[in-house]
Design a protein around this motif. Sequence first.
Motif, PDB file in Angstrom:
ATOM      1  N   ARG A 104       0.847  -1.188   0.000  1.00  0.00           N
ATOM      2  CA  ARG A 104       0.000   0.000   0.000  1.00  0.00           C
ATOM      3  C   ARG A 104       0.879   1.234   0.000  1.00  0.00           C
ATOM      4  O   ARG A 104       1.993   1.227   0.541  1.00  0.00           O
TER       5      ARG A 104
ATOM      6  N   ILE B  29       2.034   4.903   1.064  1.00  0.00           N
ATOM      7  CA  ILE B  29       2.004   5.803   2.215  1.00  0.00           C
ATOM      8  C   ILE B  29       2.528   7.147   1.723  1.00  0.00           C
ATOM      9  O   ILE B  29       3.734   7.322   1.502  1.00  0.00           O
TER      10      ILE B  29
ATOM     11  N   TRP C  28       5.244  -1.364   9.554  1.00  0.00           N
ATOM     12  CA  TRP C  28       5.385  -2.027   8.262  1.00  0.00           C
ATOM     13  C   TRP C  28       6.827  -1.982   7.779  1.00  0.00           C
ATOM     14  O   TRP C  28       7.554  -1.027   8.063  1.00  0.00           O
TER      15      TRP C  28
ATOM     16  N   LEU D  61       2.467   3.190  11.030  1.00  0.00           N
ATOM     17  CA  LEU D  61       1.188   3.770  10.636  1.00  0.00           C
ATOM     18  C   LEU D  61       0.313   3.862  11.880  1.00  0.00           C
ATOM     19  O   LEU D  61      -0.043   2.842  12.473  1.00  0.00           O
TER      20      LEU D  61
ATOM     21  N   GLU E 166      -6.256   4.458  13.119  1.00  0.00           N
ATOM     22  CA  GLU E 166      -7.201   5.292  12.369  1.00  0.00           C
ATOM     23  C   GLU E 166      -7.875   6.328  13.251  1.00  0.00           C
ATOM     24  O   GLU E 166      -8.149   7.444  12.820  1.00  0.00           O
TER      25      GLU E 166
ATOM     26  N   SER F  84      -5.529   9.209  13.410  1.00  0.00           N
ATOM     27  CA  SER F  84      -5.396   9.988  12.179  1.00  0.00           C
ATOM     28  C   SER F  84      -6.630  10.832  11.898  1.00  0.00           C
ATOM     29  O   SER F  84      -6.549  11.819  11.158  1.00  0.00           O
TER      30      SER F  84
ATOM     31  N   ASP G  11      -1.368  12.164   5.095  1.00  0.00           N
ATOM     32  CA  ASP G  11      -1.954  12.021   3.762  1.00  0.00           C
ATOM     33  C   ASP G  11      -3.323  11.364   3.892  1.00  0.00           C
ATOM     34  O   ASP G  11      -3.423  10.147   4.077  1.00  0.00           O
TER      35      ASP G  11
ATOM     36  N   ASN H 172      -6.244   9.733   5.353  1.00  0.00           N
ATOM     37  CA  ASN H 172      -6.427   9.041   6.628  1.00  0.00           C
ATOM     38  C   ASN H 172      -5.136   8.435   7.162  1.00  0.00           C
ATOM     39  O   ASN H 172      -5.157   7.778   8.208  1.00  0.00           O
ATOM     40  N   ASP H 173      -4.042   8.608   6.446  1.00  0.00           N
ATOM     41  CA  ASP H 173      -2.758   8.055   6.872  1.00  0.00           C
ATOM     42  C   ASP H 173      -1.972   9.058   7.690  1.00  0.00           C
ATOM     43  O   ASP H 173      -1.767  10.205   7.257  1.00  0.00           O
TER      44      ASP H 173
ATOM     45  N   ALA I  32       1.676   8.741   9.590  1.00  0.00           N
ATOM     46  CA  ALA I  32       2.744   7.749   9.702  1.00  0.00           C
ATOM     47  C   ALA I  32       4.080   8.394  10.031  1.00  0.00           C
ATOM     48  O   ALA I  32       4.358   9.532   9.649  1.00  0.00           O
TER      49      ALA I  32
END
Length: 412
Positions: A3, A5, A24, A37, A40, A43, A76, A78-79, A81
């Motif tokens: 995914r 980021i 990750w 990360l 949620e 974020s 970014d 909903n991210d 990190a």
Amino acid sequence: MARRIGSRYTAHQILGRGSAGTVWLGEGPDGPVAIKLLREDLSSDQELVGRFVQERTALLGLEHPHVVSVRDLVVDGNDLALVMDLVRGTDLRTRLDRERRLAPEAAVAIAADVADGLAAAHAAGVVHRDVKPENVLLDMQGPLGPGGSHRALLTDFGVAKLIDTPRRTRASKIIGTPDYLAPEIVEGLPPRAAVDIYALATVLYELLAGFTPFGGGHPGAVLRRHVTETVVPLPGIPDELWQLLVQCLAKAPASRLRASELAARLRELLPLLAGMPPLDVDEPDTDEAEEAAEELSGAAPAAGQPVRRRGAVPLVPGARPSDSNRDTHTSMRVPAPDELAGGARGTARAPRTAGAPRPGSARNRAVTRRRRLTLAVAATLLTAAGVATWLTTTDDTPPPPPDMENSAPAAP
């Protein structure tokens, strides 16, 4: 599944899960990185995102050989990190779970590395606030140090501070891992650099003994012990090391050493510890993990059930004690003065017979209740037997004849 980021990084696979989010294995413009990360719910908190950006300069500017450097912060969509250096190795919790306790030379060398990292952070005005084995990484690819230790690096700087925003945590709440919380935090005082020293001394004690000095059991009981109990001595270590531990576990923050002083003193002790085997220490409480459930349910464990080794208590339902990434980070109410005054009132817990309940614990109370119930039943049976005997020996009235028992009354 990979995914994206932000625009510069790709997360390939999960390395572990922690209290603040998921780590990750990722790839960036300069090669492999570790990407933390955040959860949620974090974020989506706009106040937290603003604080996250404000902390960017402090976190990115923390460069030290014993600190896992933060390379970038990504906001970014909903991210949310942190992009960090990738350390090829494991965390200290995993090693503790495997070996239970370390040789004193290796334990002190690891603690000295962490103290060096804390000294650099404190000089930059950054307090970690969550020093624990889960946040200490061991570089398995670098050269070995004293006692065969791997280079230790402290990670997750600033995460506890980012989570602990005024809106998320009121002044009457505390955030941290119960086993490693300094007494002043328990009492509701603001965290200063001395809280990291206390936590690191707790980690060093755990590396030596295989258990934390005040941990195990219900989090509320752990917090009370930090304030009321004195540390149980560790036999078999040099007095110089023990006095250093006692000083850094002092209840008064001003009595503790600074990080740079602690690092220097620990390294001075390394020659004295060369060749010493791991300590052979009896754990004072071997069933604290069960007592955590007992305190909540009021029930005692069934007889013959295996006892789980004491250590930092997982606070996420279903977390396994062997999971090195278990979530031990929690937010709790600051105990009232009368609650902190309970318990041992400043006395240390002495080692006890394996499997025996700790005095005052839920299991101890349950055992006492069972004993009282058994005695009451026995007393009742004895009393009943005595009454029956008395009736047998004192009632001389002969029974009515068999042919008269069912006869009709005589007519007047």
